[in-house]
Design a protein around this motif. Structure first.
Motif, PDB file in Angstrom:
ATOM      1  N   LEU A  46       0.810  -1.215   0.000  1.00  9.97           N
ATOM      2  CA  LEU A  46       0.000   0.000   0.000  1.00  9.97           C
ATOM      3  C   LEU A  46       0.846   1.268   0.000  1.00  9.97           C
ATOM      4  CD1 LEU A  46      -2.920  -0.878   2.462  1.00  9.97           C
ATOM      5  CD2 LEU A  46      -2.902  -0.932  -0.042  1.00  9.97           C
ATOM      6  N   THR A  47       2.147   1.144  -0.095  1.00  9.61           N
ATOM      7  CA  THR A  47       3.028   2.315  -0.075  1.00  9.61           C
ATOM      8  C   THR A  47       2.770   3.220  -1.273  1.00  9.61           C
ATOM      9  OG1 THR A  47       4.733   1.060   1.075  1.00  9.61           O
ATOM     10  CG2 THR A  47       5.429   3.073  -0.029  1.00  9.61           C
ATOM     11  N   THR A  48       2.796   4.525  -1.026  1.00  5.40           N
ATOM     12  CA  THR A  48       2.631   5.502  -2.110  1.00  5.40           C
ATOM     13  C   THR A  48       3.673   6.602  -1.955  1.00  5.40           C
ATOM     14  OG1 THR A  48       1.046   6.989  -3.216  1.00  5.40           O
ATOM     15  CG2 THR A  48       0.926   6.881  -0.823  1.00  5.40           C
ATOM     16  N   ALA A  49       4.159   7.117  -3.073  1.00  7.20           N
ATOM     17  CA  ALA A  49       5.155   8.193  -3.073  1.00  7.20           C
ATOM     18  C   ALA A  49       4.759   9.225  -4.117  1.00  7.20           C
ATOM     19  CB  ALA A  49       6.545   7.640  -3.359  1.00  7.20           C
ATOM     20  N   PHE A  50       4.902  10.509  -3.762  1.00  6.06           N
ATOM     21  CA  PHE A  50       4.490  11.585  -4.667  1.00  6.06           C
ATOM     22  C   PHE A  50       5.083  12.902  -4.172  1.00  6.06           C
ATOM     23  CE2 PHE A  50       1.564  11.016  -1.231  1.00  6.06           C
ATOM     24  CZ  PHE A  50       1.276  12.298  -0.796  1.00  6.06           C
ATOM     25  N   GLY A  51       5.519  13.738  -5.085  1.00  2.00           N
ATOM     26  CA  GLY A  51       5.975  15.074  -4.733  1.00  2.00           C
ATOM     27  C   GLY A  51       7.031  15.126  -3.652  1.00  2.00           C
ATOM     28  N   GLY A  52       7.925  14.143  -3.620  1.00  2.84           N
ATOM     29  CA  GLY A  52       8.942  14.114  -2.582  1.00  2.84           C
ATOM     30  C   GLY A  52       8.451  13.604  -1.236  1.00  2.84           C
ATOM     31  N   ILE A  53       7.222  13.084  -1.194  1.00  4.68           N
ATOM     32  CA  ILE A  53       6.604  12.570   0.024  1.00  4.68           C
ATOM     33  C   ILE A  53       6.409  11.064  -0.126  1.00  4.68           C
ATOM     34  CG2 ILE A  53       4.468  12.585   1.395  1.00  4.68           C
ATOM     35  CD1 ILE A  53       4.140  15.544   0.517  1.00  4.68           C
ATOM     36  N   SER A  54       6.633  10.317   0.938  1.00  4.77           N
ATOM     37  CA  SER A  54       6.406   8.871   0.914  1.00  4.77           C
ATOM     38  C   SER A  54       5.558   8.481   2.115  1.00  4.77           C
ATOM     39  CB  SER A  54       7.739   8.111   0.955  1.00  4.77           C
ATOM     40  OG  SER A  54       7.515   6.716   0.924  1.00  4.77           O
ATOM     41  N   TRP A  55       4.456   7.758   1.846  1.00  7.59           N
ATOM     42  CA  TRP A  55       3.574   7.272   2.901  1.00  7.59           C
ATOM     43  C   TRP A  55       3.492   5.758   2.835  1.00  7.59           C
ATOM     44  CZ3 TRP A  55      -1.219  10.906   1.822  1.00  7.59           C
ATOM     45  CH2 TRP A  55      -0.920  12.204   2.256  1.00  7.59           C
ATOM     46  N   GLN A  56       3.307   5.132   3.964  1.00  9.59           N
ATOM     47  CA  GLN A  56       3.152   3.681   4.008  1.00  9.59           C
ATOM     48  C   GLN A  56       1.784   3.232   3.514  1.00  9.59           C
ATOM     49  OE1 GLN A  56       5.660   1.355   4.714  1.00  9.59           O
ATOM     50  NE2 GLN A  56       6.741   3.298   4.417  1.00  9.59           N
ATOM     51  N   ASP A 105      -2.413  24.162  22.267  1.00  8.10           N
ATOM     52  CA  ASP A 105      -2.405  22.736  22.585  1.00  8.10           C
ATOM     53  C   ASP A 105      -3.504  21.964  21.872  1.00  8.10           C
ATOM     54  OD1 ASP A 105      -4.407  23.945  24.047  1.00  8.10           O
ATOM     55  OD2 ASP A 105      -4.076  22.756  25.859  1.00  8.10           O
ATOM     56  N   THR A 106      -4.529  22.664  21.349  1.00  8.27           N
ATOM     57  CA  THR A 106      -5.578  21.961  20.602  1.00  8.27           C
ATOM     58  C   THR A 106      -5.062  21.497  19.244  1.00  8.27           C
ATOM     59  OG1 THR A 106      -6.548  23.909  19.497  1.00  8.27           O
ATOM     60  CG2 THR A 106      -7.293  23.417  21.736  1.00  8.27           C
ATOM     61  N   PHE A 107      -3.922  22.043  18.825  1.00  9.65           N
ATOM     62  CA  PHE A 107      -3.260  21.609  17.591  1.00  9.65           C
ATOM     63  C   PHE A 107      -2.008  20.781  17.886  1.00  9.65           C
ATOM     64  CE2 PHE A 107      -5.488  25.551  16.490  1.00  9.65           C
ATOM     65  CZ  PHE A 107      -6.254  25.121  15.409  1.00  9.65           C
ATOM     66  N   SER A 108      -1.200  21.205  18.849  1.00  8.36           N
ATOM     67  CA  SER A 108       0.054  20.496  19.135  1.00  8.36           C
ATOM     68  C   SER A 108      -0.192  19.080  19.629  1.00  8.36           C
ATOM     69  CB  SER A 108       0.891  21.270  20.155  1.00  8.36           C
ATOM     70  OG  SER A 108       0.194  21.434  21.377  1.00  8.36           O
ATOM     71  N   VAL A 109      -1.412  18.806  20.101  1.00 11.89           N
ATOM     72  CA  VAL A 109      -1.748  17.451  20.537  1.00 11.89           C
ATOM     73  C   VAL A 109      -1.629  16.452  19.386  1.00 11.89           C
ATOM     74  CG1 VAL A 109      -4.238  17.651  20.069  1.00 11.89           C
ATOM     75  CG2 VAL A 109      -3.426  16.128  21.890  1.00 11.89           C
ATOM     76  N   LEU A 110      -1.735  16.931  18.145  1.00 12.66           N
ATOM     77  CA  LEU A 110      -1.586  16.043  16.990  1.00 12.66           C
ATOM     78  C   LEU A 110      -0.203  15.415  16.940  1.00 12.66           C
ATOM     79  CD1 LEU A 110      -3.330  18.251  14.274  1.00 12.66           C
ATOM     80  CD2 LEU A 110      -4.202  16.104  15.209  1.00 12.66           C
ATOM     81  N   ARG A 111       0.805  16.185  17.317  1.00 13.29           N
ATOM     82  CA  ARG A 111       2.171  15.645  17.353  1.00 13.29           C
ATOM     83  C   ARG A 111       2.449  14.941  18.675  1.00 13.29           C
ATOM     84  NH1 ARG A 111       5.053  13.563  13.913  1.00 13.29           N
ATOM     85  NH2 ARG A 111       5.216  15.381  12.542  1.00 13.29           N
ATOM     86  N   LYS A 112       1.906  15.459  19.747  1.00 14.99           N
ATOM     87  CA  LYS A 112       2.135  14.831  21.056  1.00 14.99           C
ATOM     88  C   LYS A 112       1.657  13.396  21.072  1.00 14.99           C
ATOM     89  CE  LYS A 112       0.966  15.271  25.964  1.00 14.99           C
ATOM     90  NZ  LYS A 112       0.219  16.062  26.985  1.00 14.99           N
ATOM     91  N   GLU A 113       0.487  13.138  20.496  1.00 16.01           N
ATOM     92  CA  GLU A 113      -0.085  11.791  20.497  1.00 16.01           C
ATOM     93  C   GLU A 113       0.368  10.953  19.308  1.00 16.01           C
ATOM     94  OE1 GLU A 113      -1.684  10.527  22.915  1.00 16.01           O
ATOM     95  OE2 GLU A 113      -2.096  12.327  24.108  1.00 16.01           O
ATOM     96  N   ASN A 114       1.099  11.572  18.403  1.00 15.93           N
ATOM     97  CA  ASN A 114       1.518  10.877  17.177  1.00 15.93           C
ATOM     98  C   ASN A 114       2.949  11.289  16.848  1.00 15.93           C
ATOM     99  OD1 ASN A 114       1.297   9.365  14.806  1.00 15.93           O
ATOM    100  ND2 ASN A 114       0.349  11.033  13.663  1.00 15.93           N
ATOM    101  N   PRO A 115       3.892  10.973  17.737  1.00 17.72           N
ATOM    102  CA  PRO A 115       5.240  11.549  17.650  1.00 17.72           C
ATOM    103  C   PRO A 115       6.025  11.178  16.403  1.00 17.72           C
ATOM    104  CG  PRO A 115       5.156   9.802  19.296  1.00 17.72           C
ATOM    105  CD  PRO A 115       3.746  10.084  18.904  1.00 17.72           C
ATOM    106  N   ASP A 116       5.755  10.027  15.825  1.00 18.67           N
ATOM    107  CA  ASP A 116       6.534   9.571  14.677  1.00 18.67           C
ATOM    108  C   ASP A 116       5.738   9.561  13.376  1.00 18.67           C
ATOM    109  OD1 ASP A 116       8.794   9.014  16.344  1.00 18.67           O
ATOM    110  OD2 ASP A 116       7.785   7.180  16.994  1.00 18.67           O
ATOM    111  N   GLY A 117       4.501  10.037  13.412  1.00 14.26           N
ATOM    112  CA  GLY A 117       3.649   9.982  12.231  1.00 14.26           C
ATOM    113  C   GLY A 117       3.879  11.149  11.289  1.00 14.26           C
ATOM    114  N   PHE A 118       3.241  11.076  10.117  1.00 18.94           N
ATOM    115  CA  PHE A 118       3.298  12.153   9.138  1.00 18.94           C
ATOM    116  C   PHE A 118       2.161  13.116   9.458  1.00 18.94           C
ATOM    117  CE2 PHE A 118       3.020  14.502   5.266  1.00 18.94           C
ATOM    118  CZ  PHE A 118       4.269  14.416   4.655  1.00 18.94           C
ATOM    119  N   VAL A 119       2.520  14.338   9.854  1.00 18.22           N
ATOM    120  CA  VAL A 119       1.549  15.337  10.292  1.00 18.22           C
ATOM    121  C   VAL A 119       1.624  16.555   9.376  1.00 18.22           C
ATOM    122  CG1 VAL A 119       0.812  16.828  12.190  1.00 18.22           C
ATOM    123  CG2 VAL A 119       1.685  14.534  12.674  1.00 18.22           C
TER     124      VAL A 119
END
Length: 363
Positions: A46-56, A105-119
């Motif tokens: 299911l991996t996809t790559a586009f515009g210099g971006i790669s997602w699993q 913090d209503t936005f930064s929680v996206l990174r706090k709870e998803n530290p290694d994800g693509f945000v």
């Protein structure tokens, strides 16, 4: 005022989901079934790559909300679901943060709870480059999404009324953001002409954001005392129409708007999308069943998407662009009016590959 508007948007968006009749123009796209095209499931990625971006995976949670206590809690749960399933996630518009840093913090929680994800951070087209950089920094964003929404702003009681600065400002943000820039419509669609314009501005990716899901003209009209813009309900092009219109786009495109189930994801990928975003469907699941229900839904979608690729003989999401498609109904009429050759879509696969030797007549 901003926090109340954000809460109103969530409430009205969920009401739309509950009232929707369930149909949109994705239903006018169908696959030609080839009974012997199937692969082994283990051969599908299911991996996809586009515009210099790669997602699993080619599925992502698209921009929704943030800016109030309630929407911060929603973002926390969305981020948990993204972390557990590995899907990328975009924030809602971060304009509220620029006006009131206390809601950070209503936005930064996206990174706090998803530290290694693509945000992905999200800003509007009037944002200064400095504020765009603040948004990226706040959530340590991997990309920046600029939403364009002239129709929504027009109907919004307190919305913008001046749009001529948007094009040059998008170009400035794209040049100075320091991360890949994606421009996204909020549900009215990007035409092929707009996508070409964005490519010339240095935008890396276009999220077509078509009609078929949450209708923000209808939402904003619901916030007006007289509800006097009801005639704009249904404005714009559907996501399927935008994908067909962007067949020769000079930059990669993402698809969002009206994605209801895994088959819509497969349809969008087959029509040329590099990734597919979902907002309203996932929001309703989260609010009805909680974060566990959303995690289960996303996991099921990914499993079923891989199953569809297996049946269709596509080893990757990009390989779906070689599958044969039939276009029906009003979508077919749209293609005729826009000069889009849909006959070639029905004959893209050529002859079926035979991956093994035949044994001849065994009678």
């Amino acid at each position: 005022m901003i926090a109340q508007r954000k809460d109103d948007h969530v409430r009205l968006a969920v009401e739309q989901q509950q009232q929707h009749d369930g149909r949109n123009q994705f239903d006018e796209v169908s696959f030609v079934h080839h009974a012997l095209a199937g692969l082994d499931r283990t051969d599908v990625s299911l991996t996809t790559a586009f515009g210099g971006i790669s997602w699993q995976v080619p599925l992502y949670i698209n921009a929704m909300t943030g800016g109030s206590e309630r929407t911060g809690a929603i973002n926390r749960d969305l981020a948990v679901a993204a972390h557990e399933t590995g899907v990328p996630i975009a924030s809602g518009s971060m304009s509220a943060y620029f006006k009131d840093p206390d809601c950070a913090d209503t936005f930064s929680v996206l990174r706090k709870e998803n530290p290694d994800g693509f945000v992905i951070a999200n800003v509007n087209a009037t944002t200064s480059v400095d504020n765009a950089l603040r948004a990226v920094d706040l959530i340590q964003a991997d990309a920046l999404q600029i939403h364009v929404n002239t129709v929504q702003e027009t109907v919004m009681p307190e919305g913008d009324r001046s749009f001529s600065s948007w094009v040059p400002q998008i170009e400035r943000i794209a040049a100075g953001a320091g991360v890949p820039v994606i421009v996204k419509e909020v549900g009215f669609g990007l035409s092929r002409e707009t996508v070409r314009l964005l490519a010339g501005l240095g935008v890396r990716v276009a999220d077509l954001g078509g009609r078929g899901g949450t209708d923000f003209a209808r939402i904003e009209n619901g916030r007006r005392e007289l509800a006097d813009y009801a005639y704009l309900t249904g404005w714009g092009q559907s996501t399927a129409a935008c994908l067909l219109d962007a067949q020769d786009a000079p930059i990669p495109v993402l698809a969002s708007g009206g994605v209801r189930q895994p088959l819509d994801v497969a349809r969008a990928l087959a029509l040329g999308a590099s990734g597919v975003g979902v907002s309203g469907t996932f929001l309703r699941t989260l609010l009805d069943g909680g974060v566990a229900a959303l995690i289960a839904q996303i996991s099921t979608w990914l499993d079923q998407l891989a199953a569809l690729l297996t049946v269709l003989g596509a080893r990757t999401p990009a390989a779906l662009r070689h599958s044969d498609l039939l276009i029906h109904g009003e979508l077919r009429d749209f293609c005729a009016d826009r000069g889009i050759d849909i006959r070639s879509l029905a004959r893209r696969s050529g002859s079926l590959d035979v991956p093994h030797e035949t044994t001849g007549n065994t009678r």
